[in-house]
Design an enzyme around this catalytic site. Structure first.
Site, PDB file in Angstrom:
ATOM      1  N   LYS A  68       0.831  -1.215   0.000  1.00 50.98           N
ATOM      2  CA  LYS A  68       0.000   0.000   0.000  1.00 50.98           C
ATOM      3  C   LYS A  68       0.861   1.258   0.000  1.00 50.98           C
ATOM      4  CE  LYS A  68      -2.071  -1.172   3.859  1.00 50.98           C
ATOM      5  NZ  LYS A  68      -1.324  -2.436   4.118  1.00 50.98           N
TER       6      LYS A  68
ATOM      7  N   ARG B 289      11.648  -6.083   5.015  1.00 50.65           N
ATOM      8  CA  ARG B 289      11.542  -4.626   4.806  1.00 50.65           C
ATOM      9  C   ARG B 289      12.549  -3.879   5.686  1.00 50.65           C
ATOM     10  NH1 ARG B 289       5.863  -1.778   5.388  1.00 50.65           N
ATOM     11  NH2 ARG B 289       5.856  -2.967   7.324  1.00 50.65           N
TER      12      ARG B 289
HETATM   13  P1  AP5 Z   1       0.788   0.637   8.817  1.00 42.65           P
HETATM   14  O1  AP5 Z   1       2.075   1.335   8.773  1.00 42.65           O
HETATM   15  O2  AP5 Z   1      -0.355   1.191   8.050  1.00 42.65           O
HETATM   16  O3  AP5 Z   1       1.077  -0.870   8.443  1.00 42.65           O
HETATM   17  P2  AP5 Z   1       0.282  -1.910   7.516  1.00 42.65           P
HETATM   18  O4  AP5 Z   1      -1.079  -1.571   7.064  1.00 42.65           O
HETATM   19  O5  AP5 Z   1       0.377  -3.146   8.305  1.00 42.65           O
HETATM   20  O6  AP5 Z   1       1.048  -1.872   6.203  1.00 42.65           O
HETATM   21  P3  AP5 Z   1       2.558  -1.854   6.009  1.00 42.65           P
HETATM   22  O7  AP5 Z   1       3.095  -0.468   6.099  1.00 42.65           O
HETATM   23  O8  AP5 Z   1       3.214  -2.881   6.896  1.00 42.65           O
HETATM   24  O9  AP5 Z   1       2.679  -2.465   4.532  1.00 42.65           O
HETATM   25  P4  AP5 Z   1       2.317  -1.831   3.122  1.00 42.65           P
HETATM   26  O10 AP5 Z   1       1.111  -2.510   2.577  1.00 42.65           O
HETATM   27  O11 AP5 Z   1       2.320  -0.343   3.150  1.00 42.65           O
HETATM   28  O12 AP5 Z   1       3.572  -2.381   2.293  1.00 42.65           O
HETATM   29  P5  AP5 Z   1       4.894  -1.626   1.779  1.00 42.65           P
HETATM   30  O13 AP5 Z   1       4.560  -0.826   0.570  1.00 42.65           O
HETATM   31  O14 AP5 Z   1       5.638  -0.953   2.886  1.00 42.65           O
HETATM   32  O15 AP5 Z   1       0.298   0.497  10.327  1.00 42.65           O
HETATM   33  C1  AP5 Z   1       1.164   0.123  11.364  1.00 42.65           C
HETATM   34  C2  AP5 Z   1       0.396   0.087  12.687  1.00 42.65           C
HETATM   35  O16 AP5 Z   1      -0.120   1.405  12.992  1.00 42.65           O
HETATM   36  C3  AP5 Z   1      -0.842  -0.818  12.716  1.00 42.65           C
HETATM   37  O17 AP5 Z   1      -0.520  -2.156  13.001  1.00 42.65           O
HETATM   38  C4  AP5 Z   1      -1.672  -0.148  13.816  1.00 42.65           C
HETATM   39  O18 AP5 Z   1      -1.174  -0.472  15.090  1.00 42.65           O
HETATM   40  C5  AP5 Z   1      -1.426   1.335  13.577  1.00 42.65           C
HETATM   41  N1  AP5 Z   1      -2.396   1.926  12.649  1.00 42.65           N
HETATM   42  C6  AP5 Z   1      -2.119   2.455  11.424  1.00 42.65           C
HETATM   43  N2  AP5 Z   1      -3.251   2.904  10.836  1.00 42.65           N
HETATM   44  C7  AP5 Z   1      -4.255   2.658  11.726  1.00 42.65           C
HETATM   45  C8  AP5 Z   1      -5.656   2.872  11.672  1.00 42.65           C
HETATM   46  N3  AP5 Z   1      -6.257   3.402  10.597  1.00 42.65           N
HETATM   47  N4  AP5 Z   1      -6.390   2.483  12.751  1.00 42.65           N
HETATM   48  C9  AP5 Z   1      -5.803   1.935  13.833  1.00 42.65           C
HETATM   49  N5  AP5 Z   1      -4.472   1.684  13.944  1.00 42.65           N
HETATM   50  C10 AP5 Z   1      -3.709   2.041  12.883  1.00 42.65           C
HETATM   51  O19 AP5 Z   1       5.747  -2.910   1.286  1.00 42.65           O
HETATM   52  C11 AP5 Z   1       6.203  -3.876   2.216  1.00 42.65           C
HETATM   53  C12 AP5 Z   1       7.565  -4.436   1.732  1.00 42.65           C
HETATM   54  O20 AP5 Z   1       7.349  -5.122   0.491  1.00 42.65           O
HETATM   55  C13 AP5 Z   1       8.622  -3.364   1.456  1.00 42.65           C
HETATM   56  O21 AP5 Z   1       9.881  -3.866   1.797  1.00 42.65           O
HETATM   57  C14 AP5 Z   1       8.529  -3.137  -0.064  1.00 42.65           C
HETATM   58  O22 AP5 Z   1       9.786  -2.734  -0.585  1.00 42.65           O
HETATM   59  C15 AP5 Z   1       8.133  -4.529  -0.555  1.00 42.65           C
HETATM   60  N6  AP5 Z   1       7.258  -4.457  -1.727  1.00 42.65           N
HETATM   61  C16 AP5 Z   1       6.251  -3.588  -1.975  1.00 42.65           C
HETATM   62  N7  AP5 Z   1       5.645  -3.849  -3.142  1.00 42.65           N
HETATM   63  C17 AP5 Z   1       6.283  -4.944  -3.637  1.00 42.65           C
HETATM   64  C18 AP5 Z   1       6.092  -5.713  -4.823  1.00 42.65           C
HETATM   65  N8  AP5 Z   1       5.150  -5.411  -5.723  1.00 42.65           N
HETATM   66  N9  AP5 Z   1       6.892  -6.774  -5.022  1.00 42.65           N
HETATM   67  C19 AP5 Z   1       7.882  -7.103  -4.132  1.00 42.65           C
HETATM   68  N10 AP5 Z   1       8.108  -6.403  -2.976  1.00 42.65           N
HETATM   69  C20 AP5 Z   1       7.306  -5.339  -2.741  1.00 42.65           C
END
Ligand code: AP5
Length: 222
Positions: free
Chosen positions: A18, A132
């Site tokens: 995302k 990551r």
């Molecule tokens: P948040 O930071 O929003 O974490 P998440 O939703 O769990 O999502 P991530 O940031 O872990 O992953 P992403 O989907 O963004 O993937 P990314 O692009 O980084 O939230 C963290 C915490 O905050 C929650 O657990 C909660 O406690 C709190 N919180 C946040 N919002 C909240 C809300 N609305 N309500 C309540 N609590 C809240 O990619 C991941 C990895 O994969 C990277 O290394 C990237 O380089 C790699 N990657 C990306 N795309 C690809 C691809 N196409 N192919 C290969 N590798 C890839």
């Protein structure tokens, strides 16, 4: 010519990509990128009252209370930078948050235009999250295998030493996935019922995912 604001939600499990895609969509469509996870991590890093309240909850992989996250969202949504629209990354995560977003947008004579659901299998999510590495200074995101920095352990953009997020440890990742399934996955039917949900298969490289997202948005662009 007056162009209508565009409001796009990126929905998907932890690690689906995302954040990676939200940055690209925000740049391509001149939208404000609102990542509630990034905003919360900023509060934690600054040691604010909100950050202190949120830190342990985040490190356990649970959700921060809706009211706290809603206040942060409302502030960003009412800012001048949000006037052309926003891409929401990590919000909403509960039905109550989705209802709040509808209300805030209605006050601005706007609505959610499209919800892009990034579909990725659990085994791939685990590999993405545990590999990551993030830059604590500029926020750039890397992966030790698929998007390795040029110099091991250092940010390509600003040279700062990369870190692993506390909630990217394997034990916390499984809790985040459980919380996603229980609280956030029901939003798929919520938005499917409105006919604004588009599913994008996310197990290809970031460039191909971005192209698929653009294609999925084709019919809703202002
Ligand atoms: P948040 O930071 O929003 O974490 P998440 O939703 O769990 O999502 P991530 O940031 O872990 O992953 P992403 O989907 O963004 O993937 P990314 O692009 O980084 O939230 C963290 C915490 O905050 C929650 O657990 C909660 O406690 C709190 N919180 C946040 N919002 C909240 C809300 N609305 N309500 C309540 N609590 C809240 O990619 C991941 C990895 O994969 C990277 O290394 C990237 O380089 C790699 N990657 C990306 N795309 C690809 C691809 N196409 N192919 C290969 N590798 C890839």
């Amino acid at each position: 010519m007056v162009t209508r604001a565009l409001d796009v939600i990126l929905l998907g499990p932890p690690g689906a990509g995302k954040g990676t895609q939200a940055k690209r969509i925000a740049a391509a469509f001149e939208l404000l990128h609102i990542s509630t996870g990034d905003l919360l991590r900023e509060e934690v890093a600054k040691g604010t009252g909100l950050g202190i309240q949120a830190k342990d909850t985040m490190n356990r992989g649970e959700l921060v209370p809706d009211e706290l996250v809603g206040q942060m969202l409302a502030k960003r949504l009412h800012s001048q930078q949000a006037a052309l629209g926003c891409v929401y990354d990590g919000y909403p995560r509960t039905t109550a948050q989705a209802v709040l977003l509808d209300g805030l947008l209605a006050e601005l004579n706007r609505r959610v235009d499209v919800v892009l659901f990034l579909a990725v299998a659990d085994s791939e999510l685990l590999a993405r999250l545990t590999g990551r590495r993030s830059c604590p200074s500029c926020g750039a995101v890397f992966h030790v295998v698929s998007q390795a920095p040029k110099a091991s352990g250092a940010c390509d953009l600003c040279g700062t030493a990369l870190v692993q997020r506390d909630d990217d440890r394997e034990s916390v990742v499984s809790e985040r996935l459980r919380v996603y399934r229980e609280h956030t996955a029901p939003l798929l039917d919520f938005y499917r019922g409105r006919r604004i949900l588009r599913e994008v298969a996310g197990e290809v490289g970031p460039d191909e995912v971005f192209q698929r997202m653009r294609d999925a948005m084709g019919s809703v662009k202002a």
